[in-house]
Design a protein around this motif. Sequence first.
Motif, short mmCIF file in Angstrom:
data_model
loop_
_atom_site.label_atom_id
_atom_site.label_comp_id
_atom_site.label_asym_id
_atom_site.label_seq_id
_atom_site.Cartn_x
_atom_site.Cartn_y
_atom_site.Cartn_z
N ASP A 172 0.86 -1.18 0.00
CA ASP A 172 0.00 0.00 0.00
C ASP A 172 0.90 1.23 0.00
OD1 ASP A 172 -2.06 1.82 0.26
OD2 ASP A 172 -2.41 1.39 2.38
N PHE A 173 1.16 1.77 -1.20
CA PHE A 173 2.07 2.90 -1.34
C PHE A 173 1.42 4.21 -0.93
CE2 PHE A 173 3.97 0.29 -4.93
CZ PHE A 173 5.14 0.00 -4.25
N ASN A 174 2.24 5.07 -0.35
CA ASN A 174 1.89 6.47 -0.13
C ASN A 174 2.92 7.28 -0.90
OD1 ASN A 174 -0.32 6.44 1.86
ND2 ASN A 174 1.20 5.34 3.07
N LEU A 175 2.49 8.34 -1.55
CA LEU A 175 3.40 9.19 -2.32
C LEU A 175 3.80 10.38 -1.46
CD1 LEU A 175 4.80 9.84 -4.98
CD2 LEU A 175 2.66 10.89 -5.75
N HIS A 176 5.10 10.51 -1.24
CA HIS A 176 5.62 11.64 -0.47
C HIS A 176 6.79 12.22 -1.25
CE1 HIS A 176 6.48 14.11 2.98
NE2 HIS A 176 7.76 13.73 2.92
N LYS A 177 6.58 13.43 -1.74
CA LYS A 177 7.55 14.09 -2.61
C LYS A 177 7.79 13.20 -3.81
CE LYS A 177 9.33 16.98 0.97
NZ LYS A 177 10.43 17.68 1.55
N ASN A 178 9.00 12.75 -4.05
CA ASN A 178 9.31 11.91 -5.21
C ASN A 178 9.54 10.47 -4.82
OD1 ASN A 178 9.13 13.14 -7.63
ND2 ASN A 178 11.30 13.49 -7.92
N ARG A 179 8.90 10.03 -3.76
CA ARG A 179 9.17 8.68 -3.25
C ARG A 179 7.86 7.98 -2.87
NH1 ARG A 179 14.28 8.31 -2.96
NH2 ARG A 179 14.60 6.64 -1.49
N PHE A 180 7.86 6.67 -3.09
CA PHE A 180 6.77 5.84 -2.59
C PHE A 180 7.20 5.32 -1.23
CE2 PHE A 180 5.96 5.00 -7.24
CZ PHE A 180 4.80 5.75 -7.29
N LYS A 181 6.32 5.43 -0.26
CA LYS A 181 6.62 4.96 1.08
C LYS A 181 5.66 3.85 1.46
CE LYS A 181 8.06 7.71 4.24
NZ LYS A 181 8.14 8.69 5.31
N VAL A 182 6.21 2.83 2.13
CA VAL A 182 5.43 1.75 2.72
C VAL A 182 6.03 1.56 4.10
CG1 VAL A 182 4.72 -0.65 2.58
CG2 VAL A 182 5.09 0.65 0.48
N GLY A 183 5.36 2.04 5.13
CA GLY A 183 5.93 2.00 6.47
C GLY A 183 7.21 2.80 6.49
N GLU A 184 8.30 2.16 6.92
CA GLU A 184 9.61 2.82 6.96
C GLU A 184 10.38 2.68 5.65
OE1 GLU A 184 10.69 4.74 9.54
OE2 GLU A 184 8.65 4.41 10.25
N GLN A 185 9.93 1.79 4.77
CA GLN A 185 10.61 1.55 3.49
C GLN A 185 10.25 2.65 2.49
OE1 GLN A 185 12.77 -1.05 2.94
NE2 GLN A 185 13.22 -0.08 0.98
N GLU A 186 11.24 3.11 1.72
CA GLU A 186 11.02 4.10 0.68
C GLU A 186 11.61 3.62 -0.63
OE1 GLU A 186 12.38 8.03 1.52
OE2 GLU A 186 11.25 8.18 3.38
N TYR A 187 10.94 3.99 -1.73
CA TYR A 187 11.38 3.66 -3.07
C TYR A 187 11.31 4.92 -3.93
CZ TYR A 187 10.03 -1.01 -1.46
OH TYR A 187 9.89 -2.17 -0.75
N THR A 188 12.26 5.08 -4.85
CA THR A 188 12.15 6.21 -5.77
C THR A 188 11.06 5.91 -6.78
OG1 THR A 188 13.80 5.34 -7.30
CG2 THR A 188 14.61 6.80 -5.54
#
Length: 106
Positions: free
Chosen positions: A25-41
């Motif tokens: 379940d991704f959340n978009l924050h700035k230029n990153r997808f966040k899932v909990g503490e994990q982030e992806y560009t």
Amino acid sequence: MKQKFHYATISEAIEQLKTQGFTLDFNLHKNRFKVGEQEYTTDEFEIVDLYRYEGATDPGDEATVYALANKSGIKGILVAGYGASADEESTETLKHLHYKYHQGQQ
């Protein structure tokens, strides 16, 4: 690639996508997808499919459900508002993803 299915509701789309392996379940924050503490560009992901929903009476009900995947096999879902409820930075990031999606359809 054309939209494969149409689901009547956002909840139905999410439920069906999860059965297809889109479990994060991704959340978009700035230029990153966040899932909990994990982030992806966001650049490492592509739109596999998307479903757009428009509120019949309330523009605040407008949203798009994105099925996203990267080359490493990470698959997830992002539900993003559009129109008045979208912020500028997220809008630009999603425009870039849409551009890649449409280029792949040609």
